[in-house]
Write a protein that holds these residues in place. Structure first.
Motif, PDB file in Angstrom:
ATOM      1  N   GLU A 181     -18.144  11.037  16.028  1.00  0.00           N
ATOM      2  CA  GLU A 181     -18.787  11.889  16.599  1.00  0.00           C
ATOM      3  C   GLU A 181     -19.981  12.085  17.404  1.00  0.00           C
ATOM      4  O   GLU A 181     -20.446  12.763  18.071  1.00  0.00           O
ATOM      5  CB  GLU A 181     -18.787  13.346  15.785  1.00  0.00           C
ATOM      6  CG  GLU A 181     -20.118  13.369  14.588  1.00  0.00           C
ATOM      7  CD  GLU A 181     -19.959  14.678  13.923  1.00  0.00           C
ATOM      8  OE1 GLU A 181     -19.621  15.675  14.325  1.00  0.00           O
ATOM      9  OE2 GLU A 181     -20.429  14.445  12.705  1.00  0.00           O
TER      10      GLU A 181
ATOM     11  N   ASN B 118     -17.924  16.894   7.013  1.00  0.00           N
ATOM     12  CA  ASN B 118     -16.689  17.179   6.618  1.00  0.00           C
ATOM     13  C   ASN B 118     -16.373  15.781   5.863  1.00  0.00           C
ATOM     14  O   ASN B 118     -15.409  15.868   5.082  1.00  0.00           O
ATOM     15  CB  ASN B 118     -15.786  17.155   7.829  1.00  0.00           C
ATOM     16  CG  ASN B 118     -14.287  17.364   7.499  1.00  0.00           C
ATOM     17  OD1 ASN B 118     -13.979  18.292   6.632  1.00  0.00           O
ATOM     18  ND2 ASN B 118     -13.402  16.358   7.816  1.00  0.00           N
ATOM     19  N   SER B 119     -16.903  14.917   6.071  1.00  0.00           N
ATOM     20  CA  SER B 119     -16.560  13.410   5.382  1.00  0.00           C
ATOM     21  C   SER B 119     -17.102  13.718   3.901  1.00  0.00           C
ATOM     22  O   SER B 119     -16.437  12.996   2.940  1.00  0.00           O
ATOM     23  CB  SER B 119     -17.141  12.444   6.026  1.00  0.00           C
ATOM     24  OG  SER B 119     -18.390  11.975   5.804  1.00  0.00           O
TER      25      SER B 119
ATOM     26  N   SER C   5     -16.663  10.604  11.243  1.00  0.00           N
ATOM     27  CA  SER C   5     -18.109  11.026  11.143  1.00  0.00           C
ATOM     28  C   SER C   5     -19.028  10.148  12.008  1.00  0.00           C
ATOM     29  O   SER C   5     -20.010  10.600  12.456  1.00  0.00           O
ATOM     30  CB  SER C   5     -18.488  11.095   9.677  1.00  0.00           C
ATOM     31  OG  SER C   5     -18.834   9.603   9.346  1.00  0.00           O
TER      32      SER C   5
ATOM     33  N   ALA D 200     -11.624  10.558   7.272  1.00  0.00           N
ATOM     34  CA  ALA D 200     -12.821  11.442   7.734  1.00  0.00           C
ATOM     35  C   ALA D 200     -14.144  10.663   7.803  1.00  0.00           C
ATOM     36  O   ALA D 200     -15.247  11.257   8.739  1.00  0.00           O
ATOM     37  CB  ALA D 200     -13.074  12.222   6.227  1.00  0.00           C
TER      38      ALA D 200
ATOM     39  N   LEU E  98     -23.661  18.148  13.102  1.00  0.00           N
ATOM     40  CA  LEU E  98     -22.699  16.977  13.035  1.00  0.00           C
ATOM     41  C   LEU E  98     -21.928  17.018  12.020  1.00  0.00           C
ATOM     42  O   LEU E  98     -21.744  16.898  11.043  1.00  0.00           O
ATOM     43  CB  LEU E  98     -23.781  15.614  12.552  1.00  0.00           C
ATOM     44  CG  LEU E  98     -24.460  15.047  13.598  1.00  0.00           C
ATOM     45  CD1 LEU E  98     -25.481  14.019  13.337  1.00  0.00           C
ATOM     46  CD2 LEU E  98     -23.684  14.734  14.850  1.00  0.00           C
ATOM     47  N   THR E  99     -20.682  17.858  12.281  1.00  0.00           N
ATOM     48  CA  THR E  99     -19.870  18.610  11.598  1.00  0.00           C
ATOM     49  C   THR E  99     -18.952  17.510  11.014  1.00  0.00           C
ATOM     50  O   THR E  99     -18.415  17.811   9.764  1.00  0.00           O
ATOM     51  CB  THR E  99     -19.210  19.731  12.040  1.00  0.00           C
ATOM     52  OG1 THR E  99     -18.681  19.248  13.576  1.00  0.00           O
ATOM     53  CG2 THR E  99     -19.989  21.035  12.516  1.00  0.00           C
ATOM     54  N   ALA E 100     -18.614  16.726  11.800  1.00  0.00           N
ATOM     55  CA  ALA E 100     -17.931  15.531  11.050  1.00  0.00           C
ATOM     56  C   ALA E 100     -18.488  14.871  10.018  1.00  0.00           C
ATOM     57  O   ALA E 100     -17.577  14.362   8.969  1.00  0.00           O
ATOM     58  CB  ALA E 100     -17.184  14.854  12.305  1.00  0.00           C
ATOM     59  N   HIS E 101     -19.683  14.933   9.924  1.00  0.00           N
ATOM     60  CA  HIS E 101     -20.295  14.247   8.858  1.00  0.00           C
ATOM     61  C   HIS E 101     -20.283  14.965   7.619  1.00  0.00           C
ATOM     62  O   HIS E 101     -20.027  14.482   6.633  1.00  0.00           O
ATOM     63  CB  HIS E 101     -22.114  13.974   9.274  1.00  0.00           C
ATOM     64  CG  HIS E 101     -22.228  12.766  10.276  1.00  0.00           C
ATOM     65  ND1 HIS E 101     -21.964  12.759  11.425  1.00  0.00           N
ATOM     66  CD2 HIS E 101     -22.962  11.759   9.965  1.00  0.00           C
ATOM     67  CE1 HIS E 101     -22.394  11.608  11.995  1.00  0.00           C
ATOM     68  NE2 HIS E 101     -23.129  11.046  10.989  1.00  0.00           N
TER      69      HIS E 101
END
Lengths: 430, 430
Positions: free
Chosen positions: A261, B422-423, A258, A254, B417-420
């Protein structure tokens, strides 16, 4: 995402590939940027407004270039109260952390009447550049402005490009207001940098320019260096995770995603001593990618600049981390603080499995404006020192100077600077 | 030397005249410099040796490019023992002063298991450029190298152009040895800067380049900024003396002359509240000039950039000093420390009538590499921080992250920044 054995050959390939993201020469843009700077320098506001019409399709004049208090109030109304609250908490944390970076002036006195010291004062006026469109990150506004405020900069201005209708991103405006920006100007690109470097009728000349931007903004900052102070030149974002077999693959995956992306040039690297972790992270990445909105960008950046390296020893892994000098370094091992002692080069170091990188991007307090592209070997996170300047203090009594005046005269004469020698000698002539 | 009444008009003329010393554009040299850099980057040693033959008329190869221990011993034998002794005393004073600039890394811990901090480490390798010929000042070698040594830089290299016979200025070599330089290379000009920025077979790539040089050297440093760190870009030397009717004209005159002798672009300015002092200084300058070996240079620099201003009030005089932001500022008034509190911009501040500027150039300990051309508004004297870099430290426990994880996720989602987000979220999924 490539999984490779870490050795001197693969390490060299990695370093070469990362550096290739940053072309050595931008000759094709430099001329354009130099023309823009010259035009703004000579023609001031007129040049600014011409460029804003040309590039941003927005018609400006001196009465419209400054964001009004009403526009800021309108921006607040467009954001959710929760988001505003979070920005305020984040700004508080950034303030508390950066307060600790402040330094005192100092002097040292001797009984012969000599005084030496270092005076540290804030610069008087700083300017922050904030990109428009999707690259307008309120968190970056906070990270650029709060350290200047903590340093005691009297006047902080901001330039950001307007939309065609003259509006500015509301997140940018609210973050600027929370952080304490004094004036926001609707100007973008190289022309905004030139305006802050040299001043126009509407925009004051500043002492220091910080903030990210596209290639035109970056080149303009470099060209104006010396006329103003600038922060370091930002490259694509990077994360390197150092992990052993105690790390949880899902967390590592994950965190790599981040950073990936951000854009297609971003780089995400895992260096681990565990083949098992390498395999699991690879699988978790595929799993997580199914759920992420920016999966297309992530896939491209992982394909180009994503790596999983399996190292024989933690020492080899640490050597690789030092060579990469990553903007963000996570250490997820059984003894992260011990590993940290061997880290020489990194922008920000995140220790342990709950110190996920976005914690630093948004909230903890340390700055997220960090050296990229291996420059953590010599550049630092944006910090309060960047908004302060030093002056030396030298005060000698007659007694103190008398003890050393012949040494000084000799040194000056050896350098053939006789007027230097004379300026000491006249004080002791009969 | 012009004597003028200080007012807003004469002040603007002064500032304009000083800035004119620094042309905005060096297009005619930039292309040459860029070609040299590219050639060295691609062809390494071969390009270096070609340029050294072309520009310095000296034939080099890899076996001859490094100064030998024997050459250093020979250099010692060429200097007077007194001069060597003075250089050692000066180096000691510089070391003692710069030791006080060193800073500690710090952390702050909270009981929820969170740790934030700032780690400060020396850069690993620095390079100093030393001009050849008459501009080879041993004092500048000490001022460039000792702060790097104090910072803890592991390896310090030097580049300086050879004479046609392959020899190097003995003062340069002895100063380098006293200060602790590890290797000296016989390479000069833009090619030396390129070699240190990118590395060649003989010369290691460095993290930071400092040191003065001609226009080619200055442009090469600017072009390499980002690939390496550089110090600020040095301009012509400057002194501004703030004096009231308590100052002795002879001392003031001698101090003005000491800066004017550097070169024809140097600037020497007196701002005083006393018409009587202004007249006396004018006369003393003529007297002293009769005895000085560099009177021709001094006359030219005084004619072009020398000024005596008579101010109505000390406040006006201080305003002018802040606007000029002089490299060297002397305050010779009845209350110099009180006047200093109002000084915002100056490289080094000399207080009282026995603190003549050459005391700082040669001996007291503070650095003589100072911001010029009004850049003291934002640049600082060369100092230990210039050879150190910072890393942020972030370590959160599960407990600490849990308290704020929703805030971070919200902020990241607001920036798309959805992966941010998510992490952070994966750490708290069920």
């Amino acid at each position: 995402m490539k999984t490779l054995q870490l050795n001197s050959k693969t390490k060299q390939e990695l370093l070469g590939n990362l550096l290739n993201r940053n072309p050595g020469s931008y000759t094709q843009y430099e001329q354009t940027v130099n023309e823009i700077i010259e035009n703004v320098r000579i023609n001031g506001d007129k040049a600014l407004f011409d460029y804003t019409l040309k590039f941003d399709k927005c018609e400006l004049d001196a009465s419209k270039v400054t964001v009004t208090r009403q526009e800021i109030e309108d921006a607040y109304a467009k954001l959710s109260p929760d988001f505003i609250e979070v920005m305020k908490k984040s700004a508080d944390n950034i303030r508390v952390f950066h307060e600790k970076q402040k330094r005192n002036s100092w002097i040292e006195t001797k009984e012969d009447g000599s005084i030496l010291g270092q005076r540290i004062l804030p610069i008087e006026i700083s300017g922050v550049y904030v990109p428009g469109g999707k690259a307008a990150y309120p968190s970056s506004v906070l990270m650029n402005v709060v350290p200047a405020k903590v340093a005691g900069v009297e006047r902080i201005i901001m330039c950001t490009p307007p939309q065609a209708d003259g509006s500015v991103n509301p997140g940018t405006l609210v973050a600027a207001d929370i952080a304490g920006v004094d004036e926001v100007y609707k100007v973008g690109g190289a022309q905004a940098i030139a305006a802050m470097a040299f001043g126009t009728e509407s925009i004051p000349k500043v002492d220091k320019i910080t903030g990210p931007g596209n290639i035109f903004v970056a080149l303009a900052k470099k060209a104006c260096f010396g006329h103003v102070s600038i922060d370091s030149i930002a490259g694509p974002s990077e994360i390197l995770v150092l992990a052993d077999d105690t790390a949880r693959a899902r967390y590592v995956a994950a965190d790599l995603l981040s950073q990936a992306e951000h854009d297609e040039l971003a780089s995400a690297i895992l260096v681990t001593t565990s083949q098992k972790l390498a395999d699991e992270v690879s699988n978790e990445i595929e799993e997580l990618l199914k759920t992420l909105s920016r999966a297309d960008i992530i896939r491209k950046s992982l394909e180009n600049y994503g790596y999983i390296f399996v190292a024989d020893t933690m020492e080899d892994a640490i050597d690789a981390a030092n060579a990469v000098a990553s903007e963000h370094l996570e250490i997820i091992t059984s003894n992260p603080f011990e590993v940290m002692t061997k880290i020489k080069n990194a922008g920000a170091i995140f220790l342990g499995e709950y110190s996920s990188e976005p914690l630093g991007d948004y909230f903890a307090g340390p700055n997220h404006i960090l050296p990229t592209n291996r420059t953590a070997r010599f550049f630092s996170p944006l910090n309060v020192d960047d908004f302060m300047k030093k002056s030396s203090i030298i005060a000698y009594s007659r007694e103190a100077l008398e003890k050393v005046h012949k040494d000084i005269e000799l040194f000056a004469k050896e350098e053939s600077l006789t007027a230097h020698a004379n300026s000491i000698a006249v004080r002791f002539e009969k």
